[in-house]
Design a protein around this motif. Structure first.
Motif: not given
Length: 247
Positions: A227-235
């Protein structure tokens, strides 16, 4: 024990390695070193692997096996050019060599789209109109609707990798036909990762690029979520997404 994703990249690649460690660092997952490079011809037609391709894949995958890779992802767009059957053949060859699960950016992208119910795509490639036409055939062959194609006409991988992110952000906005479910940016060179979340907010739809899909696919092969939304919806998705591999 720390797990390793082995990334098998084209010999000309100069982009994807920048994002691997940064994205995976919260999980303690590392890229197997050395990153193996393979000089595969881009213009071989048909689903089967030519002898020269098979030998080169075996050589490069062997390096990753000895570097302790727990999963391997082929990052090259050559599999996109030849269709999903060719990508599956490449994944099987890597698995036979390394003894670990393998996939490709092509298969990972197709699986992500299917899993999320995204049926129409806008394709963007750093290369030529002829190239993006062949890429479109791959997606059409797997039952997706291609609403538009955009070829940025960049001459070399380095030119793509060094494209200013502000300029790329503008190009991606201009490539959106509005009626597509998502943007698919082929290849791993363009620096989509640092602007993906921003572009997705602007367009109101997900963006899938080769470099981030390669990481996502490798994590899925290991059964890991990030879970790393700073890298976009993909994460930013909470649900599990399996990686497509050899079938």
């Amino acid at each position: 024990m720390q797990q390793r994703i082995g990334h098998l990249v084209p010999s000309t690649s100069c982009g994807t390695e920048r994002w691997m460690t940064q994205i995976c660092s919260p999980l303690g997952v590392e890229t197997a070193h050395p990153v193996a490079r393979a000089a595969l011809p881009e213009y071989l037609y048909g689903p089967a692997l030519a002898p020269s391709q098979s030998a080169e894949l075996t050589r490069a995958a062997y390096l990753l096996a000895h570097a302790g890779a727990d999963a391997v992802v082929w990052n090259g767009s050559s599999a996109d050019l030849h269709g999903a059957a060719h990508a599956r053949a490449a994944a099987r060859r890597i698995e036979e060599t390394t003894g670990v699960r393998a996939s490709t950016v092509t298969l990972g992208t197709l699986e992500l789209l299917a899993h999320r119910g995204l049926t129409s795509v806008a394709l963007v490639t750093p290369g030529s109109p002829q190239l993006v036409g062949r890429l479109a055939d791959t997606f059409l062959g797997e039952g997706f609707k291609v609403t538009s194609t955009t070829a940025l006409g960049l001459a070399t991988p380095r030119e793509a990798a060094e494209l200013p992110v502000g300029q790329l952000r503008r190009m991606l906005r201009e490539a959106d036909p509005h009626d597509a479910d998502c943007l698919v940016v082929t290849g791993t060179e363009l620096p989509v990762a640092p602007v993906a979340a921003l572009v997705e907010r602007e367009l109101g739809k997900p963006v899938f690029d080769g470099a981030r899909v390669a990481v996502k696919t490798g994590l899925a092969l290991l059964g890991l979520r990030l879970h790393a939304p700073q890298w976009g919806e993909l994460f930013a998705q909470a649900h599990h997404e399996a990686a497509c591999c050899a079938q």
